[in-house]
Design a protein around this motif. Structure first.
Motif, PDB file in Angstrom:
ATOM      1  N   SER A 178       0.933  -1.378   0.016  1.00  0.00           N
ATOM      2  CA  SER A 178      -0.123  -0.075   0.009  1.00  0.00           C
ATOM      3  C   SER A 178       0.818   1.106   0.103  1.00  0.00           C
ATOM      4  CB  SER A 178      -1.063   0.018   1.351  1.00  0.00           C
ATOM      5  OG  SER A 178      -0.323   0.350   2.459  1.00  0.00           O
ATOM      6  N   HIS A 179       2.185   1.252  -0.046  1.00  0.00           N
ATOM      7  CA  HIS A 179       3.096   2.317   0.018  1.00  0.00           C
ATOM      8  C   HIS A 179       2.807   3.141   1.247  1.00  0.00           C
ATOM      9  CE1 HIS A 179       5.770   3.935  -2.938  1.00  0.00           C
ATOM     10  NE2 HIS A 179       5.517   5.008  -2.717  1.00  0.00           N
ATOM     11  N   GLY A 180       2.471   2.604   2.328  1.00  0.00           N
ATOM     12  CA  GLY A 180       2.320   3.428   3.382  1.00  0.00           C
ATOM     13  C   GLY A 180       0.962   3.848   3.547  1.00  0.00           C
ATOM     14  N   LEU A 181       0.066   3.766   2.651  1.00  0.00           N
ATOM     15  CA  LEU A 181      -1.393   4.259   2.781  1.00  0.00           C
ATOM     16  C   LEU A 181      -2.150   3.500   3.733  1.00  0.00           C
ATOM     17  CD1 LEU A 181      -3.779   5.854   1.569  1.00  0.00           C
ATOM     18  CD2 LEU A 181      -4.383   3.975   0.030  1.00  0.00           C
ATOM     19  N   GLU A 182      -1.871   2.072   4.171  1.00  0.00           N
ATOM     20  CA  GLU A 182      -2.660   1.697   5.133  1.00  0.00           C
ATOM     21  C   GLU A 182      -2.447   2.444   6.392  1.00  0.00           C
ATOM     22  OE1 GLU A 182      -3.349  -2.865   6.861  1.00  0.00           O
ATOM     23  OE2 GLU A 182      -1.630  -2.345   5.546  1.00  0.00           O
ATOM     24  N   ALA A 183      -1.209   2.846   6.926  1.00  0.00           N
ATOM     25  CA  ALA A 183      -1.241   3.562   8.158  1.00  0.00           C
ATOM     26  C   ALA A 183      -2.026   4.965   8.089  1.00  0.00           C
ATOM     27  CB  ALA A 183       0.318   4.168   8.377  1.00  0.00           C
ATOM     28  N   LEU A 184      -1.935   5.625   7.207  1.00  0.00           N
ATOM     29  CA  LEU A 184      -2.777   6.947   6.988  1.00  0.00           C
ATOM     30  C   LEU A 184      -4.289   6.515   7.183  1.00  0.00           C
ATOM     31  CD1 LEU A 184      -0.762   8.667   3.962  1.00  0.00           C
ATOM     32  CD2 LEU A 184      -0.900   9.222   6.454  1.00  0.00           C
ATOM     33  N   VAL A 185      -4.583   5.459   6.642  1.00  0.00           N
ATOM     34  CA  VAL A 185      -6.158   5.267   6.855  1.00  0.00           C
ATOM     35  C   VAL A 185      -6.512   4.750   7.917  1.00  0.00           C
ATOM     36  CG1 VAL A 185      -7.890   3.632   5.995  1.00  0.00           C
ATOM     37  CG2 VAL A 185      -6.424   4.507   4.232  1.00  0.00           C
ATOM     38  N   ALA A 186      -5.552   4.022   8.626  1.00  0.00           N
ATOM     39  CA  ALA A 186      -5.527   3.558  10.131  1.00  0.00           C
ATOM     40  C   ALA A 186      -5.722   4.806  11.080  1.00  0.00           C
ATOM     41  CB  ALA A 186      -4.603   2.656  10.675  1.00  0.00           C
ATOM     42  N   GLU A 187      -5.074   5.892  10.908  1.00  0.00           N
ATOM     43  CA  GLU A 187      -5.043   7.057  11.693  1.00  0.00           C
ATOM     44  C   GLU A 187      -5.914   8.250  11.449  1.00  0.00           C
ATOM     45  OE1 GLU A 187       0.288   6.345  11.712  1.00  0.00           O
ATOM     46  OE2 GLU A 187      -0.911   8.198  10.692  1.00  0.00           O
ATOM     47  N   GLY A 188      -6.812   7.715  10.040  1.00  0.00           N
ATOM     48  CA  GLY A 188      -7.896   8.760  10.105  1.00  0.00           C
ATOM     49  C   GLY A 188      -7.350  10.022   9.266  1.00  0.00           C
ATOM     50  N   ARG A 189      -6.232   9.886   8.441  1.00  0.00           N
ATOM     51  CA  ARG A 189      -5.809  10.852   7.737  1.00  0.00           C
ATOM     52  C   ARG A 189      -6.233  10.762   6.288  1.00  0.00           C
ATOM     53  NH1 ARG A 189       0.123  12.571  10.150  1.00  0.00           N
ATOM     54  NH2 ARG A 189      -0.474  14.416   8.703  1.00  0.00           N
ATOM     55  N   VAL A 190      -6.418   9.502   5.787  1.00  0.00           N
ATOM     56  CA  VAL A 190      -6.986   9.440   4.436  1.00  0.00           C
ATOM     57  C   VAL A 190      -8.641   8.628   4.558  1.00  0.00           C
ATOM     58  CG1 VAL A 190      -6.884   8.439   2.311  1.00  0.00           C
ATOM     59  CG2 VAL A 190      -4.916   9.558   3.238  1.00  0.00           C
ATOM     60  N   THR A 191      -9.480   9.259   4.323  1.00  0.00           N
ATOM     61  CA  THR A 191     -10.780   8.965   4.574  1.00  0.00           C
ATOM     62  C   THR A 191     -11.817   8.901   3.330  1.00  0.00           C
ATOM     63  OG1 THR A 191     -11.728  10.892   5.474  1.00  0.00           O
ATOM     64  CG2 THR A 191     -10.538   9.334   7.003  1.00  0.00           C
ATOM     65  N   SER A 192     -11.344   9.563   2.322  1.00  0.00           N
ATOM     66  CA  SER A 192     -12.307   9.853   1.391  1.00  0.00           C
ATOM     67  C   SER A 192     -11.363   9.675  -0.104  1.00  0.00           C
ATOM     68  CB  SER A 192     -12.657  11.115   1.183  1.00  0.00           C
ATOM     69  OG  SER A 192     -11.818  12.167   1.011  1.00  0.00           O
ATOM     70  N   ALA A 193     -12.269   9.618  -1.286  1.00  0.00           N
ATOM     71  CA  ALA A 193     -11.660   9.693  -2.568  1.00  0.00           C
ATOM     72  C   ALA A 193     -10.855  11.063  -2.722  1.00  0.00           C
ATOM     73  CB  ALA A 193     -12.734   9.704  -3.575  1.00  0.00           C
ATOM     74  N   ALA A 194     -11.391  12.184  -2.210  1.00  0.00           N
ATOM     75  CA  ALA A 194     -10.524  13.551  -2.405  1.00  0.00           C
ATOM     76  C   ALA A 194      -9.069  13.118  -1.745  1.00  0.00           C
ATOM     77  CB  ALA A 194     -11.316  14.595  -1.805  1.00  0.00           C
ATOM     78  N   ASP A 195      -9.148  12.646  -0.447  1.00  0.00           N
ATOM     79  CA  ASP A 195      -7.765  12.301   0.156  1.00  0.00           C
ATOM     80  C   ASP A 195      -6.893  11.413  -0.365  1.00  0.00           C
ATOM     81  OD1 ASP A 195      -8.903  13.986   2.152  1.00  0.00           O
ATOM     82  OD2 ASP A 195      -9.613  12.154   3.669  1.00  0.00           O
ATOM     83  N   THR A 196      -7.522  10.250  -1.087  1.00  0.00           N
ATOM     84  CA  THR A 196      -6.793   9.349  -2.087  1.00  0.00           C
ATOM     85  C   THR A 196      -6.171  10.414  -3.218  1.00  0.00           C
ATOM     86  OG1 THR A 196      -8.396   7.708  -1.029  1.00  0.00           O
ATOM     87  CG2 THR A 196      -6.892   7.276  -3.101  1.00  0.00           C
ATOM     88  N   ALA A 197      -7.046  11.008  -3.664  1.00  0.00           N
ATOM     89  CA  ALA A 197      -6.237  11.794  -4.971  1.00  0.00           C
ATOM     90  C   ALA A 197      -5.317  12.663  -4.314  1.00  0.00           C
ATOM     91  CB  ALA A 197      -7.660  12.486  -5.290  1.00  0.00           C
ATOM     92  N   GLU A 198      -5.390  13.353  -3.526  1.00  0.00           N
ATOM     93  CA  GLU A 198      -4.192  14.155  -3.116  1.00  0.00           C
ATOM     94  C   GLU A 198      -3.086  13.476  -2.702  1.00  0.00           C
ATOM     95  OE1 GLU A 198      -3.464  17.790   0.462  1.00  0.00           O
ATOM     96  OE2 GLU A 198      -5.514  16.699   0.491  1.00  0.00           O
ATOM     97  N   TRP A 199      -3.436  12.213  -1.807  1.00  0.00           N
ATOM     98  CA  TRP A 199      -1.912  11.491  -1.711  1.00  0.00           C
ATOM     99  C   TRP A 199      -1.405  10.845  -2.839  1.00  0.00           C
ATOM    100  CZ3 TRP A 199      -1.651   5.992  -2.342  1.00  0.00           C
ATOM    101  CH2 TRP A 199      -0.695   5.263  -1.553  1.00  0.00           C
ATOM    102  N   LEU A 200      -2.168  10.463  -3.887  1.00  0.00           N
ATOM    103  CA  LEU A 200      -1.644  10.016  -5.077  1.00  0.00           C
ATOM    104  C   LEU A 200      -0.899  11.037  -5.789  1.00  0.00           C
ATOM    105  CD1 LEU A 200      -4.561   7.618  -6.410  1.00  0.00           C
ATOM    106  CD2 LEU A 200      -2.073   6.933  -5.780  1.00  0.00           C
ATOM    107  N   ASP A 201      -1.487  12.286  -5.983  1.00  0.00           N
ATOM    108  CA  ASP A 201      -0.725  13.365  -6.580  1.00  0.00           C
ATOM    109  C   ASP A 201       0.615  13.786  -5.881  1.00  0.00           C
ATOM    110  OD1 ASP A 201      -2.715  13.680  -8.309  1.00  0.00           O
ATOM    111  OD2 ASP A 201      -3.647  15.417  -7.115  1.00  0.00           O
ATOM    112  N   ALA A 202       0.718  13.472  -4.485  1.00  0.00           N
ATOM    113  CA  ALA A 202       1.862  13.706  -3.834  1.00  0.00           C
ATOM    114  C   ALA A 202       2.951  12.599  -4.068  1.00  0.00           C
ATOM    115  CB  ALA A 202       1.716  13.809  -2.259  1.00  0.00           C
ATOM    116  N   VAL A 203       2.523  11.605  -4.044  1.00  0.00           N
ATOM    117  CA  VAL A 203       3.442  10.372  -4.579  1.00  0.00           C
ATOM    118  C   VAL A 203       4.005  10.507  -6.093  1.00  0.00           C
ATOM    119  CG1 VAL A 203       3.420   7.835  -5.051  1.00  0.00           C
ATOM    120  CG2 VAL A 203       2.351   8.391  -3.189  1.00  0.00           C
ATOM    121  N   LEU A 204       3.152  11.158  -6.765  1.00  0.00           N
ATOM    122  CA  LEU A 204       3.486  11.210  -8.183  1.00  0.00           C
ATOM    123  C   LEU A 204       4.684  12.374  -8.286  1.00  0.00           C
ATOM    124  CD1 LEU A 204       0.425  10.489 -10.343  1.00  0.00           C
ATOM    125  CD2 LEU A 204       2.433   9.052 -10.429  1.00  0.00           C
ATOM    126  N   THR A 205       4.336  13.435  -7.528  1.00  0.00           N
ATOM    127  CA  THR A 205       5.115  14.641  -7.905  1.00  0.00           C
ATOM    128  C   THR A 205       6.158  14.841  -6.925  1.00  0.00           C
ATOM    129  OG1 THR A 205       3.433  15.920  -6.637  1.00  0.00           O
ATOM    130  CG2 THR A 205       3.230  15.822  -8.844  1.00  0.00           C
TER     131      THR A 205
END
Length: 214
Positions: free
Chosen positions: A28-55
């Protein structure tokens, strides 16, 4: 080399499809921790996280490494650099294990003289050995990364399938932009600044219950 008359773009789609057996579904590239901590909870959060991974994260660095490997540069040194840039033990295992699986499949299917390498280097080296177009390969590699990570988000957040596909579609232009810049970037432009992503990847290793290896 590909078979005479084979469509290079179809071969590229096979190589960089999420269905290609690298075992990417297990990371999961560390996403599992962010979800477990309540920092990624939606499609918008996921998109923002993916943008950061890419750029700013491994997406950019891996794209540069891929481009250099695809031009035929020394793969072992590039692979060592890729492993050294992994910010946690699990992330290092992620790139090395997936790279070994990718290379093993390429050896079995196309009889390539391809050693086990970090994933972006193995992928770029395969493109070089098969004489495939780098400019077409690199955005497909990045879109495959996005699709794999979005699939993890579908399971973890959780997102619906339509929401997951919407997130992927929204990253297509960014994949093309990052690929275009990385294709001609020197190695001294490698690296980024994504401390939240890197720290999450390290914390994921210590989760008491986890679904993913990274």
């Amino acid at each position: 080399m590909t078979d005479a008359g084979a469509d290079a773009h179809l071969v590229l789609h096979q190589l960089f499809s999420p269905a290609f057996p690298t075992g990417g579904f297990a990371y999961s590239h560390g996403l599992e921790a962010l979800v477990a901590e309540g920092r990624v909870t939606s499609a918008a959060d996921t998109a923002e996280w993916l943008d950061a991974v890419l750029t700013h994260g491994s997406g950019w660095s891996d794209a540069v490494l891929f481009a250099h490997a695809a031009r035929g540069e020394e793969p072992l040194a590039l692979s060592d650099l890729a492993a050294a840039m992994a910010q946690s033990r699990a992330r290092r295992a992620e790139t090395l294990r997936q790279g070994a699986a990718f290379a093993g499949t390429c050896r079995a299917v196309w009889s390539l003289d391809l050693s086990d390498l970090a994933l972006p280097v193995a992928a770029g080296r395969a493109v070089h050995l098969m004489g495939l177009p780098v400019g077409a390969a690199l955005p497909l590699y990045l879109s495959g990364l996005v699709a794999t990570l979005a699939s993890a988000a579908v399971r973890l957040v959780p997102l619906g399938q339509s929401a997951g596909q919407t997130v992927i579609a929204g990253r297509i232009a960014l994949c093309a932009d990052v690929a275009a810049r990385a294709e001609c970037a020197p190695l001294d432009e490698i690296g980024g600044f994504a401390p939240i992503i890197d720290a999450a990847a390290a914390r994921q290793e210590a989760l008491p219950v986890r679904l993913f290896q990274s």
